[in-house]
Design an enzyme around this catalytic site. Structure first.
Site, mmCIF file in Angstrom:
data_model
loop_
_atom_site.group_PDB
_atom_site.id
_atom_site.type_symbol
_atom_site.label_atom_id
_atom_site.label_comp_id
_atom_site.label_asym_id
_atom_site.label_seq_id
_atom_site.Cartn_x
_atom_site.Cartn_y
_atom_site.Cartn_z
ATOM 1 N N GLY A 258 -2.216 -6.772 -59.560
ATOM 2 C CA GLY A 258 -2.043 -7.348 -58.228
ATOM 3 C C GLY A 258 -0.623 -7.411 -57.711
ATOM 4 C CB CYS A 375 4.160 3.796 -64.355
ATOM 5 S SG CYS A 375 2.658 3.433 -65.272
#
Length: 429
Positions: A258, A375
């Site tokens: 989140g 990532c």
């Protein structure tokens, strides 16, 4: 009163669960930390992270000093010896204490008969340390990465691979995101200074602050009130490229835990955000983050490959796809990744990423923006992925990030900068 458990044996058990059973350290460590006194939690974490960061070296030393590996029910002792090596090499724990506590760890794991063996191996290492380390410095294990990953990095970055590996082996800086709905970044930096801490602004990401020295979140001004969030600088690039606007319908796909959902809402508090993730357990952290920051979003469990199941025929002005990936850009933050990933995973992840991209692109309105982010530092998941997508998707165009030959922006991990991260901003014609 907390139970007094042997920290070294707990660290050995944690590393064994990661390496032998493929469990992530973020799942393994918290329950073990509940078993020790608060003052010992930081050392337990340091031992777990440190052993996983230097695992190749510790394994190499064991192979040099022991004629045969510990197997079966004695396997935890193998990792206990590693914990001993790590303390002697990398911590300020006095050698006599490191030795005594590690040997005592054999009792905690119900292997008291092996105390003499552990003591003997550790003392032998102390005697031969200089010779062993000189030999290790020329071995293939010196990179502290699995061989398959070293090869991939060498192929992808012929002149930079060693810098990436060195960055992966460092301790990460602590980056924060100032909530612009509460304070300006400069205003919050003043509060930080009043609290006796120092921070530095990021030149490219307007909400990002790096702490001079990492600190517990409860010490940060206004953390509980939602004034600031722990989030790496590179991860903050997602909302910067997405550039959300108030009143827009925005999809945050693969949203847990989140951090990016809440950043979108800080930038555009009146946006209508749908946060979707396949992992129901991790969605609880999305709710926690929204609650701490006093924000509202629609949160749903769902598979990115099948949007009809979680949004019907709805279309969006902007989509952030933080795609499932190898996480090879955040190894310094999560050293267990080196030992949880396998070479074969990369092709499987690239296939999954392509399927999600193809599934959600039709949900983007004409003129809308999709930011694809990972990532990872591996081209198969990043530039190659976007190049192939642009070739098969006539109504997709690259914007701001890179060129058609070299699409996207690749951040590499390093020093005080952010983690390894990739972004491609796509516009629907």
């Amino acid at each position: 009163m907390k139970k007094q458990n042997n920290l070294r044996s707990l660290a050995a058990q944690a590393v064994e669960l990661v390496v032998e059973q493929g469990q992530s350290l973020s799942n393994v460590l918290p329950p073990l930390q509940q078993k020790v006194a608060d003052k010992d939690k930081a050392l337990l974490q340091e031992l777990c992270f440190g052993v996983l960061r230097t695992l190749s070296q510790l394994e190499w030393l064991i192979n040099k000093l022991m004629s045969r590996p510990m197997t079966g029910k004695q396997r935890t002792v193998h990792y206990l010896i590693m914990v001993g090596f790590y303390q002697l090499l990398y911590t300020r724990v006095p050698p006599h204490a490191a030795l005594a506590e590690t040997v005592e760890g054999a009792v905690s794991i119900k292997r008291p008969q092996l105390k003499g063996l552990i003591n003997g191996v550790l003392r032998q290492f102390q005697r031969q340390q200089e010779t062993l380390l000189n030999e290790f410095a020329t071995s293939d294990a010196r990179f502290l990465h699995p061989g398959w990953l070293v090869k991939r990095l060498q192929n992808a970055y012929p002149t930079q691979w060693q810098r990436i590996i060195e960055a992966n082996n460092q301790r990460p800086p602590m980056w924060l995101r100032v909530n612009r709905t509460h304070h300006t970044r400069d205003g919050w930096l003043g509060l930080l200074e009043d609290a006796g801490m120092k921070g530095y602004p990021h030149p490219d990401y307007p909400d990002a602050v790096r702490l001079e020295t990492p600190a517990p979140v409860h010490a940060l001004p206004g953390f509980a009130e939602g004034w600031v969030t722990v989030q790496d600088a590179s991860a903050q690039g997602c909302a910067v490229f997405l550039a959300p606007q108030n009143g827009e319908h925005i999809l945050d796909l693969c949203a847990a835990p989140g951090g990016k959902t809440t950043h979108i809402l800080e930038v555009a508090p009146e946006a209508d955000v749908l946060a979707v993730d396949i992992d129901e357990q991790r969605l609880s952290r999305v709710y926690d983050n929204l609650k701490r920051l006093g924000m509202k979003a629609t949160v749903k469990q769902g598979d990115g490959r099948y949007p009809a199941q979680w949004c019907g025929e709805q279309q969006f002005d902007r989509i952030l796809l933080d795609a499932p990936c190898s996480a090879t850009g955040v190894i310094r933050r999560h050293p267990d990744i080196k030992w949880l990933r396998r070479d074969r995973d990369i092709a499987e992840l690239a296939q999954l990423q392509a399927e999600i991209l193809d599934a959600v692109w039709p949900r983007l309105k004409p003129g809308g923006t999709l930011v694809y982010a990972t990532c990872s530092v591996l081209p198969e998941e990043n530039r190659d992925q976007i190049k192939a997508f642009l070739q098969r998707t006539p109504d997709a165009a690259l914007s701001e990030t890179g060129t058609p030959d070299q699409p996207g922006q690749q951040n590499l991990p390093g020093g005080e900068e952010g983690d390894g991260f990739f972004y491609a901003k796509l516009i629907k014609k």
